[in-house]
Scaffold this motif. Sequence first.
Motif, short mmCIF file in Angstrom:
data_model
loop_
_atom_site.label_atom_id
_atom_site.label_comp_id
_atom_site.label_asym_id
_atom_site.label_seq_id
_atom_site.Cartn_x
_atom_site.Cartn_y
_atom_site.Cartn_z
N GLU A 17 -5.40 -83.03 16.36
CA GLU A 17 -4.61 -82.74 15.17
C GLU A 17 -4.10 -81.30 15.22
N ARG A 18 -2.89 -81.07 14.76
CA ARG A 18 -2.33 -79.72 14.70
C ARG A 18 -3.22 -78.81 13.85
N LEU A 19 -3.32 -77.56 14.26
CA LEU A 19 -4.18 -76.60 13.56
C LEU A 19 -3.77 -76.44 12.10
N ASP A 20 -2.47 -76.27 11.82
CA ASP A 20 -2.07 -76.06 10.43
C ASP A 20 -2.37 -77.28 9.57
N ARG A 21 -2.15 -78.48 10.11
CA ARG A 21 -2.46 -79.69 9.34
C ARG A 21 -3.96 -79.84 9.14
N TYR A 22 -4.72 -79.53 10.17
CA TYR A 22 -6.18 -79.63 10.08
C TYR A 22 -6.71 -78.72 8.97
N LEU A 23 -6.24 -77.46 8.95
CA LEU A 23 -6.72 -76.52 7.95
C LEU A 23 -6.29 -76.93 6.55
N ALA A 24 -5.06 -77.39 6.40
CA ALA A 24 -4.59 -77.80 5.08
C ALA A 24 -5.36 -79.02 4.57
N ARG A 25 -5.79 -79.89 5.48
CA ARG A 25 -6.53 -81.09 5.07
C ARG A 25 -7.99 -80.77 4.74
N HIS A 26 -8.60 -79.88 5.52
CA HIS A 26 -10.01 -79.55 5.30
C HIS A 26 -10.21 -78.48 4.24
N PHE A 27 -9.18 -77.69 3.99
CA PHE A 27 -9.26 -76.64 2.97
C PHE A 27 -8.05 -76.78 2.04
N PRO A 28 -8.00 -77.87 1.28
CA PRO A 28 -6.81 -78.20 0.48
C PRO A 28 -6.56 -77.26 -0.69
N GLU A 29 -7.52 -76.36 -0.96
CA GLU A 29 -7.27 -75.39 -2.03
C GLU A 29 -6.15 -74.42 -1.67
N HIS A 30 -5.75 -74.41 -0.38
CA HIS A 30 -4.64 -73.58 0.07
C HIS A 30 -3.56 -74.48 0.67
N SER A 31 -2.31 -74.10 0.45
CA SER A 31 -1.20 -74.92 0.91
C SER A 31 -1.02 -74.83 2.43
N ARG A 32 -0.38 -75.84 2.99
CA ARG A 32 -0.07 -75.80 4.41
C ARG A 32 0.85 -74.62 4.73
N THR A 33 1.74 -74.29 3.79
CA THR A 33 2.64 -73.14 3.99
C THR A 33 1.84 -71.85 4.14
N ALA A 34 0.81 -71.69 3.29
CA ALA A 34 -0.02 -70.49 3.39
C ALA A 34 -0.72 -70.43 4.73
N TRP A 35 -1.26 -71.58 5.19
CA TRP A 35 -1.93 -71.60 6.49
C TRP A 35 -0.95 -71.28 7.61
N GLN A 36 0.26 -71.80 7.52
CA GLN A 36 1.25 -71.52 8.56
C GLN A 36 1.59 -70.03 8.62
N HIS A 37 1.75 -69.40 7.45
CA HIS A 37 2.03 -67.97 7.42
C HIS A 37 0.86 -67.18 7.99
#
Length: 335
Positions: A17-37
């Motif tokens: 799984e892509r890193l940004d998607r993985y983080l957004a799914r496991h830590f949904p309190e933060h947006s995927r946009t924030a993880w990407q930045h």
Amino acid sequence: MDPVQEEVHRVESDAGERLDRYLARHFPEHSRTAWQHLIAQGAVTVNGRPAVARHPVQPGQIIAWPVGAAALLEAELAGQGPVEGPDLSHLVIYEDDAILVVNKPRGLVVHPARGHLGDTLIEGLLHRLTPSPEAPALRPGVVHRLDRDTTGLMVVAKTETARTRLAAALQVRLVHRAYMALVRGHPHPREGWLEAPIGRDPRNRQRMAVVLGGRQARTRYRTCRVWPGYALLSVELETGRTHQIRVHLAAAGHPVVGDPLYGAGPELGFPAQALHAWRLEFHHPMTGAKLAFTAPPPEDWAPAARQLGAGETVCDEPDCREVLARFQALTEAGA
């Protein structure tokens, strides 16, 4: 004193799984946009190396990022980044063109985080720092930190060059930091090393814990004085993990007195942990000159010092003598 702390997460499944998607799914309190930045800033590492958003995660990999960075980035994207706070110049005990050394009181958060914008140490010192486009916008000047209710000495960089050099010195253990801690019980042996990996507590993400697969952590301690049920320690960090001293001592069966997260909470007059960074030594990042600073514990240690009384001194090493002198001064001040 802790280096800038990191969240650490071990990948257990979801291979590919892509890193940004993985983080957004496991830590949904933060947006995927924030993880990407955050990833684009180089702040997210996989096995110690900066990663890209499309990196395919694999079981066993260790993902890390600065504590609070994702929440801060969300705020910054919403136009709510660090702002200049109340002037905290009275905390400064040393200053030159490159650095500040401050004596942090209890209850003061070091850098902006969720729920703390405009009331932090860094925001209170922003007017004394030199802006730089290379500096991390979320943590200008931050080299390390102390927990909100841990008191004592910290160095803050006024320029990005000074910050980079101090951070490098901290990584190779050329910044020496000593604490005094009042703990429950009597450690055995009376002096030694606590070595155990530290990571996020899987049962409570607000806590850290000694966990398999955590980051290596090493803490040195000496017992300076004992009373029935309590001991005063001199403690030094070799590594700097989140809550390291508090976690190691609690895991050893000797939680810091007053610690609301790893101990029994308020006790002996302490509203929170009886942990004070009393000595700080390092070489100046620009001149190379050796600098050493000390600070006495705050006045909220005095009731405990008076209540405990003389006790039994069990160590005559120089660091213990200095810790005991500062503790004894509290007793005499209240006499």
